[in-house]
Design an enzyme around this catalytic site. Sequence first.
Site, PDB file in Angstrom:
ATOM      1  N   LYS A  84      41.255  39.442  36.301  1.00 56.38           N
ATOM      2  CA  LYS A  84      41.333  40.021  37.635  1.00 56.38           C
ATOM      3  C   LYS A  84      42.782  40.091  38.107  1.00 56.38           C
ATOM      4  CE  LYS A  84      38.904  39.231  42.069  1.00 56.38           C
ATOM      5  NZ  LYS A  84      37.870  38.364  42.704  1.00 56.38           N
ATOM      6  N   SER A 158      34.294  40.493  44.992  1.00 57.32           N
ATOM      7  CA  SER A 158      35.558  41.193  44.932  1.00 57.32           C
ATOM      8  C   SER A 158      36.049  41.479  43.510  1.00 57.32           C
ATOM      9  CB  SER A 158      36.631  40.380  45.667  1.00 57.32           C
ATOM     10  OG  SER A 158      36.831  39.117  45.017  1.00 57.32           O
ATOM     11  N   SER A 182      31.968  36.287  44.287  1.00 63.08           N
ATOM     12  CA  SER A 182      32.738  37.437  43.807  1.00 63.08           C
ATOM     13  C   SER A 182      32.713  37.643  42.303  1.00 63.08           C
ATOM     14  CB  SER A 182      34.188  37.344  44.290  1.00 63.08           C
ATOM     15  OG  SER A 182      34.256  37.625  45.665  1.00 63.08           O
TER      16      SER A 182
END
Length: 479
Positions: A84, A158, A182
Amino acid sequence: MVDDTDVRDVADRLGIELDESDLSAYAEAANGLGAQFDGLAAYTPDSEAATAVESGTDDHNAVRYRFELPETTGELGDLEVGVKDNTAVAGVPMHCGSDAVSFTPTYHATVVERLHSAGAVVTATTNMDEFAYFTTGETCAFGPIENPRVEGCVPGGSSSGSGAAVAAGILDAALGSDTGGSVRIPASFCGTVGLKPTHRAVPRFGFADLAPSLDCIGPLARDVETAARVYDTIAGPDPRDPSSLVSSPSTDAAAGIDDSVATLEVGVVTPAMEDTDDEVTDAVETAVDSLDSHGIEAETVSLPQYRTATLAGLVFAGAEFATLALAEGQVVGTGTGYSEPWREAFSDAVRSPDLGENVREQILTNGALAENGLGHYVAARNIGTEFTTTVDDALGTYDALVTPTTPMTAPAFGDIATDEDFARTVANTVPFNVTGHPALTVPVETDDGTPVGVQFVGQRDGERTLVALGAALESTAGH
């Protein structure tokens, strides 16, 4: 240099009255302390920088950058992995999904080092909601991320790009971060596996904190075994993350693939099932029924404080993120790691006019609440303590708890528009960030083939049992 104004600002915040001579005396004392500390120098580690760094160009806007690291060999040599955009890769710009962030690390996050050393081809960073503070993939400064499985619907967030990249077959696995769901929400919406590890089992040095008492780094993957292999590689304490030194996770989760589940019992959480859309309820009930073929017994269980635990988790996240912003980007105390270049970049970002409105609002509203006192945070902590005891007690009876990962399938773009909408997306995930228990989401489908996540929650450091249950469900769901 500290001057009288600096002392006055602190005194005013604390309601302490000082005359001019006091102000000067305290300023002089502060500068004396500063002189003692001048000999301390911040140390930033170095890693061999990535090469061939270029922007991602996939159809789903899942990949932020592609790059190359030196080739290694090891047990993960068959995997192509991404991380990420809030996780440091030396030489690769790290944006945290924000136009306000300008930062290129000179070091790898611990998890990147471990993946690379294990032979994984770490090749991409993935797009995300700005500063990890949303659940749909729509707040990324570099454009919304598309769901490869459900046209016109969000991929979840996210860790949006991580979920989309795995679902699209661009990557075998990708790391996400999970503060309130997330990792698990995009896994649920995109039809992948997602693992939120036991809190602090995976070190967070090189990761951009959101709410340190909740944040976890975990894998999204094409199947349970791949997620478990990645977890086994990245788990374990690291002195660069002092908070991880209290953990002693086992690193044999992947062995759970071959474990018998015939004697296991699971508790299906009643309030989670009651607050779920009908098509999701049906899919999860069918999945739970299928476990019977493996000899797994299922009963219903009610968890007091389940709904209030969601609210408590939202309080934790808001208060801790605002405090981090007001504290110049660094947790004071047993934090998750220390990097002066990142601290400076974060401090600059929260002051930048390029900061997104959602993140700015979270800082200002939660910061303003904190200025009026943190009684709401203490109250939320009390609720969290009670709920943690409730979950521990339930896991004394059952080998795992079961919920729908999300109460809904992937919503259309624009559908998650209010605070209430947002809270519903995390209703079944954030309670277990509050308690710190590990949670694994495994994909099943509705009657029309839309992805749904089934969430297994286990005892602390019980990832191996979750893997065994996940593998059993995979075998009955046809994966």
